[in-house]
Design a protein around this motif. Structure first.
Motif, mmCIF file in Angstrom:
data_model
loop_
_atom_site.group_PDB
_atom_site.id
_atom_site.type_symbol
_atom_site.label_atom_id
_atom_site.label_comp_id
_atom_site.label_asym_id
_atom_site.label_seq_id
_atom_site.Cartn_x
_atom_site.Cartn_y
_atom_site.Cartn_z
ATOM 1 N N ARG A 163 -13.643 -24.295 -18.284
ATOM 2 C CA ARG A 163 -13.275 -23.181 -17.408
ATOM 3 C C ARG A 163 -11.760 -23.106 -17.335
ATOM 4 O O ARG A 163 -11.104 -24.050 -16.894
ATOM 5 C CB ARG A 163 -13.871 -23.381 -16.010
ATOM 6 N N VAL A 164 -11.218 -21.984 -17.779
ATOM 7 C CA VAL A 164 -9.777 -21.775 -17.767
ATOM 8 C C VAL A 164 -9.431 -20.879 -16.585
ATOM 9 O O VAL A 164 -9.930 -19.758 -16.498
ATOM 10 C CB VAL A 164 -9.304 -21.131 -19.085
ATOM 11 N N PRO A 165 -8.601 -21.350 -15.652
ATOM 12 C CA PRO A 165 -8.272 -20.529 -14.492
ATOM 13 C C PRO A 165 -7.479 -19.290 -14.892
ATOM 14 O O PRO A 165 -6.568 -19.349 -15.720
ATOM 15 C CB PRO A 165 -7.427 -21.469 -13.622
ATOM 16 N N LEU A 166 -7.833 -18.163 -14.309
ATOM 17 C CA LEU A 166 -7.137 -16.916 -14.580
ATOM 18 C C LEU A 166 -5.901 -16.794 -13.703
ATOM 19 O O LEU A 166 -5.928 -17.153 -12.533
ATOM 20 C CB LEU A 166 -8.065 -15.726 -14.299
ATOM 21 N N PRO A 167 -4.794 -16.272 -14.246
ATOM 22 C CA PRO A 167 -3.630 -16.010 -13.395
ATOM 23 C C PRO A 167 -4.001 -14.998 -12.311
ATOM 24 O O PRO A 167 -4.592 -13.962 -12.611
ATOM 25 C CB PRO A 167 -2.600 -15.429 -14.367
ATOM 26 N N ALA A 223 -5.429 -17.752 -25.867
ATOM 27 C CA ALA A 223 -5.881 -18.702 -26.885
ATOM 28 C C ALA A 223 -6.613 -19.874 -26.247
ATOM 29 O O ALA A 223 -7.661 -20.316 -26.719
ATOM 30 C CB ALA A 223 -4.693 -19.190 -27.704
ATOM 31 N N ILE A 224 -6.065 -20.379 -25.146
ATOM 32 C CA ILE A 224 -6.730 -21.468 -24.422
ATOM 33 C C ILE A 224 -8.050 -20.979 -23.839
ATOM 34 O O ILE A 224 -9.061 -21.683 -23.858
ATOM 35 C CB ILE A 224 -5.819 -22.006 -23.313
ATOM 36 N N THR A 241 -15.048 -28.856 -17.172
ATOM 37 C CA THR A 241 -13.742 -29.402 -17.511
ATOM 38 C C THR A 241 -12.742 -28.252 -17.552
ATOM 39 O O THR A 241 -13.083 -27.146 -17.972
ATOM 40 C CB THR A 241 -13.786 -30.117 -18.876
ATOM 41 N N ARG A 242 -11.530 -28.544 -17.141
ATOM 42 C CA ARG A 242 -10.507 -27.492 -17.082
ATOM 43 C C ARG A 242 -9.396 -27.803 -18.092
ATOM 44 O O ARG A 242 -8.645 -28.768 -17.925
ATOM 45 C CB ARG A 242 -9.916 -27.401 -15.684
ATOM 46 N N PRO A 243 -9.275 -26.990 -19.157
ATOM 47 C CA PRO A 243 -8.131 -27.166 -20.076
ATOM 48 C C PRO A 243 -6.834 -26.802 -19.367
ATOM 49 O O PRO A 243 -6.823 -26.016 -18.417
ATOM 50 C CB PRO A 243 -8.423 -26.180 -21.213
ATOM 51 N N ARG A 244 -5.765 -27.373 -19.852
ATOM 52 C CA ARG A 244 -4.475 -27.071 -19.267
ATOM 53 C C ARG A 244 -4.110 -25.626 -19.560
ATOM 54 O O ARG A 244 -4.160 -25.170 -20.686
ATOM 55 C CB ARG A 244 -3.395 -27.991 -19.835
ATOM 56 N N GLY A 245 -3.745 -24.877 -18.538
ATOM 57 C CA GLY A 245 -3.342 -23.489 -18.706
ATOM 58 C C GLY A 245 -1.841 -23.348 -18.734
ATOM 59 O O GLY A 245 -1.101 -24.301 -18.948
ATOM 60 N N GLY A 246 -1.380 -22.133 -18.480
ATOM 61 C CA GLY A 246 0.053 -21.870 -18.446
ATOM 62 C C GLY A 246 0.542 -21.242 -19.724
ATOM 63 O O GLY A 246 -0.020 -21.438 -20.797
ATOM 64 N N LEU A 264 -11.387 -21.229 -25.665
ATOM 65 C CA LEU A 264 -12.160 -22.475 -25.687
ATOM 66 C C LEU A 264 -13.426 -22.367 -24.834
ATOM 67 O O LEU A 264 -14.368 -23.140 -25.029
ATOM 68 C CB LEU A 264 -11.308 -23.634 -25.173
ATOM 69 N N GLU A 265 -13.444 -21.428 -23.891
ATOM 70 C CA GLU A 265 -14.612 -21.323 -23.001
ATOM 71 C C GLU A 265 -15.883 -21.042 -23.777
ATOM 72 O O GLU A 265 -16.970 -21.475 -23.392
ATOM 73 C CB GLU A 265 -14.370 -20.228 -21.965
ATOM 74 N N ASN A 266 -15.775 -20.297 -24.885
ATOM 75 C CA ASN A 266 -16.957 -19.938 -25.659
ATOM 76 C C ASN A 266 -17.067 -20.681 -26.979
ATOM 77 O O ASN A 266 -18.029 -20.478 -27.719
ATOM 78 C CB ASN A 266 -16.958 -18.424 -25.921
ATOM 79 N N ALA A 267 -16.068 -21.525 -27.300
ATOM 80 C CA ALA A 267 -16.133 -22.275 -28.553
ATOM 81 C C ALA A 267 -17.292 -23.264 -28.515
ATOM 82 O O ALA A 267 -17.517 -23.943 -27.511
ATOM 83 C CB ALA A 267 -14.818 -23.000 -28.804
ATOM 84 N N ALA A 268 -18.024 -23.351 -29.607
ATOM 85 C CA ALA A 268 -19.278 -24.105 -29.592
ATOM 86 C C ALA A 268 -19.102 -25.610 -29.685
ATOM 87 O O ALA A 268 -19.851 -26.369 -29.079
ATOM 88 C CB ALA A 268 -20.175 -23.619 -30.733
ATOM 89 N N TRP A 269 -18.131 -26.079 -30.455
ATOM 90 C CA TRP A 269 -18.126 -27.498 -30.799
ATOM 91 C C TRP A 269 -16.798 -28.183 -30.506
ATOM 92 O O TRP A 269 -16.507 -29.239 -31.059
ATOM 93 C CB TRP A 269 -18.460 -27.670 -32.282
#
Length: 329
Positions: free
Chosen positions: A126-130, A141-142, A200-205, A145-150
């Motif tokens: 889950r990538v937080p939206l600005p 681009a980050i 899990t939360r990928p690093r945003g920014g 990853l929310e929909n990337a399968a593997w």
């Protein structure tokens, strides 16, 4: 309720500051802690040995073990990590992700529910939206990853399955498609891959304006030869713009050739086609974003350079991997 299987976390790192946040979040997750955390330091030997912030693991520090692979690449580093694992499951995390407080409980549920045929379970990213603007290109681009399968940003594999298929393919030089290659071979070996419940939360920014340039190093030619034309659909990944990049780069080269041979009218036509193609590419890239002056300037500048870089990488891959056999991996 039966006990959840034990697992080991493997984190490949290049020594980025975000590793401390990753370890800190992993230590804060409650419910089913890892048996061990293996941090694989993959910095090149030429980099200064400044140490890693392993103390950020807090209460898990006595379970942390570090390995050094000397810049051999993401696949080799992860292989070095999981081959020392002594638990039924191996969980791969990127060093720029932050697991949520209930992550280990969700992982326990995922592992407990896995049938004998399940070889891998990916986490939900889950990538937080600005809150006050559109996503910049790096954030988009980050967000992909929310929909990337593997993706190995958060991927649990049965260790026995890794042993069976041999782990990641180390002929992929960077952190690009080596995760999809492993998953594809898992499926061919008869294992199924599921989507879990943990978050899990990928690093945003925002990223640097030039971040799209090194991204062209990904070896898509090798991926295509090994896994066929439908690889994008299987990976749930967006496809690139290689045909357009070839056309734009060809127009730029034709402009130079025509100008050098004195064919001014043809050179003008080719230059116009190159300009239009570059402008279309730039507009398509910054239209979804915040449209700030900085974002637009960065997209315009890199849109001139990306097409020839992408074509160069494609040609290099076609020569380097001309002997790769489809379906061999």
């Amino acid at each position: 309720m039966s006990a959840a299987p034990a697992y080991t976390v493997v984190v490949r790192t290049l020594g980025r500051p975000c590793l401390a946040e990753c370890l800190r979040a992993l230590a804060a997750a409650q419910g089913h802690p890892p048996h061990e955390v293996i941090v694989v330091d993959d910095r090149p030997p030429t980099d200064p040995d400044t140490g890693l912030p392993l103390e950020a693991a807090g209460q898990l520090l006595d379970r942390v073990r570090a390995l050094r692979t000397g810049g051999k690449g993401a696949a080799a580093a992860r292989n070095a990590g999981w081959r020392t694992v002594r638990t039924p499951w191996t969980v791969f995390l990127d060093d720029d992700v932050r697991v949520l407080p209930d992550w280990s409980r969700g992982l326990a549920d995922d592992l407990r529910a896995a049938g004998a045929h399940v070889g891998g379970i990916r986490g939900r990213l889950r990538v937080p939206l600005p809150p006050d603007r559109r996503r910049a290109r790096g954030e988009r681009a980050i967000g992909g990853l929310e929909n990337a399968a593997w993706t190995t940003a958060d991927m649990a594999y049965r260790t026995a399955a890794l042993i069976q298929v041999g782990g990641f393919e180390e002929h992929f030089p960077g952190a690009f498609r080596e995760d999809a290659g492993l998953a594809r071979r898992m499926e061919r070996a008869g294992w199924t891959l599921h989507r879990g419940t943990r978050l899990t939360r990928p690093r945003g920014g925002p990223s640097h304006w030039w971040a799209s340039l090194p991204a062209q190093r990904g070896d898509q030619t090798l991926t295509s030869r090994l896994y066929g034309p439908d690889r994008w659909a299987r990976a749930l990944a967006t496809r690139g713009r290689l045909p357009g990049h070839v056309a734009v780069t060809g127009a730029a080269l034709a402009t130079a050739v025509c100008a050098l041979t004195g064919r001014r009218r043809a050179a003008a036509v080719c230059a116009a086609l190159w300009t239009l193609g570059t402008a279309e590419f730039a507009v398509a890239r910054f239209r979804p974003g915040p449209r700030t002056a900085r974002e637009m300037a960065g997209m315009l500048g890199t849109s001139v350079v990306v097409p020839p870089l992408a074509v160069r990488q494609w040609l290099r891959g076609a020569v380097r991997h001309r002997g790769a056999v489809p379906g061999a991996a």
